[in-house]
Design an enzyme around this catalytic site. Sequence first.
Site, short mmCIF file in Angstrom:
data_model
loop_
_atom_site.label_atom_id
_atom_site.label_comp_id
_atom_site.label_asym_id
_atom_site.label_seq_id
_atom_site.Cartn_x
_atom_site.Cartn_y
_atom_site.Cartn_z
N GLY A 1 2.68 -2.55 8.25
CA GLY A 1 2.77 -3.14 9.57
C GLY A 1 4.16 -3.66 9.87
N THR B 1 0.82 -1.21 0.00
CA THR B 1 0.00 0.00 0.00
C THR B 1 0.86 1.27 0.00
OG1 THR B 1 -1.72 -1.17 1.21
CG2 THR B 1 -1.82 1.23 1.24
N GLU C 1 -6.54 -5.51 2.77
CA GLU C 1 -6.62 -6.65 1.85
C GLU C 1 -7.69 -6.39 0.78
OE1 GLU C 1 -4.88 -9.76 1.90
OE2 GLU C 1 -3.55 -8.83 3.34
#
Length: 714
Positions: free
Chosen positions: A212, A173, A465
């Site tokens: 993350g 992303t 997702e």
Amino acid sequence: MSHAAASQRLGSVHSHLQMSPCAAQEEPRVKTPMESMSEEREKATFDVRELTYYLDGGEKFTKVREKFMMELERDPTFRMHDMYDLTKDQIRERTMEKFRTIVHYVSAEPVPIFTMRMQTISLIDPGFWTRFGVHFGLFFGALRGSATSSQFSHWVSKGALALNGMVGCFAMTELGHGSNVAGLETTATFDEASDQFIIHTPTITATKWWIGGAAHTATHTVVFAQLIIRGKRYGTKSFVVQLRDPKTYTLMPGINIGDIGKKMGRDGIDNGWIQFTNVRIPRTNMLMKHTKVSRSGDVKEPPMAQLTYGALIQGRVAMVVDSGNISKKAVTIAGRYAAVRRQFSSNPLDVQETKLIDYAIHQYRLMPLLAQAYAFHFTGVETNKLYDALMDQLEGSQPDDDGLQEVIETLKETHATSAGLKAFCTWSTLNAIEACRQTLGGHGYSAYTGLASTYNDFAVHCTWEGDNTILTLQSGRYLVNCYREALAGRTQPEGVSYLNHMDSLLNQGCAVKNSEEILSFDIIQQAWGVVTANVVKKAGDDFEACLKQGMNPEGAYEECSQARLAAAKIHSFGYVFRRFADAVKNAPEGLKTVLTKVCLLYGLYSIEQNAGFFLQYRYFTPSQMDYVRAQVNVFCREVRQEYIPLIDAFNYSDYMINSPLGVYDGNVYQKYFDQVKRQNPVGREHPYLPMMQTLLTRSIEDDEPLEDDDDDDE
């Protein structure tokens, strides 16, 4: 008073005193919360333990999960009672403590068992599950799915499996791009002279975002970037890039990283941003299982681009499974509280207030959510099986296999189905969590009841997702394509088999002799088949009309977006009901009666919520729809009779629930009060005493006294 009169009087008093205890015993007694819970459990007509075994897939799996729950509850690093009061930094520090504990099991347990352990942890601490899962599910999963066998062996030898020497993250992303992976801006330009790729962030919007583990933890990452060779772009590919020195944790040259800060939930994971400034990596760091780049810069694309879909499906399937698990947790908290909370009285003669769950409106609020939790559980089980079977097929397939096209078709169906279900189940679960929270009344606003943090932690499922709206549109696009193929005479797969019978379905009504016949799995499945076929046909016809107007296919798909959304939504309702009905048919005989009630409630309630479609396409008449609505209330009452045993079958310990309002024994008020006192001890120093003292003792100049209104009248 005569002696006789005195004796008579004494006898009367004696008689009265002798009757008092008996009379007192006959008075109705107010039941404690624990007694209220116990009486609910006595209503079970089925073996709760047998249902637990069926939900878990067998007795041995139940015992494995119970073993995990006990281990986690006894592990001090997994203490959860104080989680609702920790700061972001404290949560992250606690998360790393857990990281060191769990890494031992990676190499010590078989993959299926370790997966079950992580599924258990996901219910207890979603933030830790995400942080750990970023490495194994995304980073390591990308290596497994996109690396050649020699590349995979290389990274495993470097510590990717054992978490020894590296911790990975997943840099897909970007600040300016999320679901549109093809539009990512980060570049990977091949330098033939050095046999290297140059990874670069050309714009602010190309900054990798929401990554993350990047802020503080990861040493390596799989980067998604545009492959550029001799000025030509070959689309988005994946590359392994080192971010930090594993020993010193200093950033590698050309790497800039920061923390994106406080989030809505899941503070245990250190989401960060990454910028690459002309970072050089070896050519072999490109993951080349599908697309290959030779030393001379020649590009070999995969014969079937769809093969790259496989890596995207796993996360979506996991979220369908998670939707069922989290739904069960939310319903457990709200359901157990409703069994002991009493409010007002529906009968003036009662000595005790009425249980929440005995009110018809509360049954209508909770029972369909319980049914939905069961439906999502069984859907998750089946979707997981489909994914495992698909991956076995993919790993055993070669480009020149005769059956490769069949595998590709299965892959396309599973990809579209998982996309639609991920959106449908996560949206529905998020709404269910909030609905459960509201059934707790004022107490639902307390963090200690657990549902506020559950909502915040789960909300991300609707946008990561793949954004849910985008995924639903993808599913709708697949349905339109299936419809067009069916018109051309091509047989469609099981998931959309209703399209193989459009001639008989499109104008079919509910041909029952009496309304009671509606209460069958076959009729409800037929109802969803008819309505779904019509809604998909509407989307397909809208698409064809746009093409006839001269639009290109992409423009036509965009123009019929709303029709695609409706088609995917209705398709998912029908799909979930079929999975639930199949699970009931395969259940042990002793469970079929109660599960049939729950399944019928889910089917009828879903029809009621979409009544417009069933009336529009004339499957049900208005009077039949009235009957469906009435039966929803009937089945709410039926399921209510055993809803505590149905909740108990989920087999979530108090530790896993982590909510005083959802405790097994029903002692909700004492547990709630104890937790509040433990986390907020009485007698602590006043946190802002000087400020209050200054406020209350400040000097105020006397104003002129107000004139009395009576004086004005004079």
